[in-house]
Write a protein that holds these residues in place. Structure first.
Motif, short mmCIF file in Angstrom:
data_model
loop_
_atom_site.label_atom_id
_atom_site.label_comp_id
_atom_site.label_asym_id
_atom_site.label_seq_id
_atom_site.Cartn_x
_atom_site.Cartn_y
_atom_site.Cartn_z
N THR A 65 4.62 8.77 -8.05
CA THR A 65 3.91 9.67 -7.12
C THR A 65 2.49 9.16 -6.87
OG1 THR A 65 5.19 11.53 -7.94
CG2 THR A 65 3.19 12.05 -6.72
N GLU A 66 1.83 8.68 -7.95
CA GLU A 66 0.49 8.13 -7.80
C GLU A 66 0.48 6.91 -6.89
OE1 GLU A 66 -1.54 7.34 -11.47
OE2 GLU A 66 -1.02 9.29 -12.29
N ILE A 67 1.48 6.04 -7.09
CA ILE A 67 1.58 4.83 -6.27
C ILE A 67 1.80 5.22 -4.81
CG2 ILE A 67 3.01 2.81 -5.78
CD1 ILE A 67 3.43 2.58 -8.83
N VAL A 68 2.72 6.17 -4.58
CA VAL A 68 3.00 6.62 -3.21
C VAL A 68 1.75 7.23 -2.59
CG1 VAL A 68 4.32 8.30 -1.85
CG2 VAL A 68 5.48 6.89 -3.55
N ASN A 69 1.06 8.08 -3.36
CA ASN A 69 -0.15 8.73 -2.84
C ASN A 69 -1.25 7.70 -2.57
OD1 ASN A 69 0.96 11.28 -2.86
ND2 ASN A 69 0.16 11.79 -4.89
N GLU A 70 -1.36 6.71 -3.46
CA GLU A 70 -2.36 5.66 -3.27
C GLU A 70 -2.06 4.87 -2.00
OE1 GLU A 70 -3.65 1.64 -5.61
OE2 GLU A 70 -3.27 3.42 -6.83
N ARG A 71 -0.79 4.54 -1.80
CA ARG A 71 -0.40 3.82 -0.57
C ARG A 71 -0.68 4.66 0.67
NH1 ARG A 71 5.36 1.18 -2.45
NH2 ARG A 71 4.46 -0.42 -3.80
N ARG A 75 -3.24 3.71 3.58
CA ARG A 75 -2.77 3.69 4.98
C ARG A 75 -3.66 4.58 5.85
NH1 ARG A 75 -1.64 0.24 7.47
NH2 ARG A 75 -0.73 0.59 9.45
N LYS A 76 -4.03 5.76 5.32
CA LYS A 76 -4.93 6.65 6.07
C LYS A 76 -6.25 5.96 6.35
CE LYS A 76 -3.49 11.27 4.61
NZ LYS A 76 -3.90 12.47 3.86
N ILE A 77 -6.80 5.32 5.31
CA ILE A 77 -8.08 4.62 5.48
C ILE A 77 -7.93 3.49 6.49
CG2 ILE A 77 -9.74 3.12 4.29
CD1 ILE A 77 -9.24 4.88 1.78
N SER A 78 -6.83 2.75 6.37
CA SER A 78 -6.57 1.66 7.31
C SER A 78 -6.44 2.18 8.74
CB SER A 78 -5.30 0.91 6.89
OG SER A 78 -4.97 -0.07 7.82
N ASN A 79 -5.72 3.28 8.89
CA ASN A 79 -5.54 3.87 10.23
C ASN A 79 -6.86 4.37 10.79
OD1 ASN A 79 -2.82 3.34 10.27
ND2 ASN A 79 -2.20 5.41 9.71
#
Length: 162
Positions: A65-71, A75-79
């Motif tokens: 879950t942490e890995i998914v949330n980190e990704r 992605r949000k930051i990248s977007n």
């Protein structure tokens, strides 16, 4: 829990080509695939933990879950960054277009001023041309009148008054 499935039990015995390979892990006790054990030749289904301890399973789920949330966060930051760059690029394009508009308006005003000057000059030339045509016409009449006078019977008499 689902039972583990022995991959060799599917065929009854290990295939002959596997007899040349060791059954222990070449990875120093760590299998590259967490769902397969070299020692036992047992394939563990994906949702089963290698140990029966629930805390390990929960920790794995938390890590996942942490890995998914980190990704998701990356992605949000990248977007956001991509959207910011896109807005900046659009703003630059709008600024360039406004700059072109201002330059073209200035050019248009200069051309209109030149056109007005040329039109005024044209009017003056037309008036001057009309005046010259009128003078030419008057001079032609004067020349015709003089030629008629020269053809009169008194044309031989000169009037020399000093």
């Amino acid at each position: 829990m689902q039972p583990s499935t022995n991959i060799f039990s599917l065929h009854g015995c290990p295939p002959s080509y596997l007899s040349h390979f060791p059954t222990s892990s070449p990875f120093c006790g760590q299998s590259p695939n967490p769902f397969f054990s070299f020692e036992t030749g047992v394939y563990t289904p994906q949702f089963m933990s290698l140990s029966s301890n629930n805390s390990t399973s929960e920790e794995g789920e938390e890590n996942l879950t942490e890995i998914v949330n980190e990704r998701k966060q990356k992605r949000k930051i990248s977007n956001r960054e991509s959207a910011r760059r896109s807005r900046m690029r659009k703003q630059r394009q709008v600024d360039e277009l406004w700059s072109q508009v201002m330059w073209l308006r200035n050019e248009n005003h200069q051309l209109l001023r030149k056109l007005n000057c040329v039109l005024e000059s044209q009017e003056k030339v037309i008036e001057e041309n009309a005046q010259l045509k009128e003078e030419t016409s008057e001079l032609k009449h004067l020349i015709n009148d003089m030629q008629l006078q020269n053809q009169s019977p008194f044309s031989g008499i000169r009037d020399d008054i000093v």
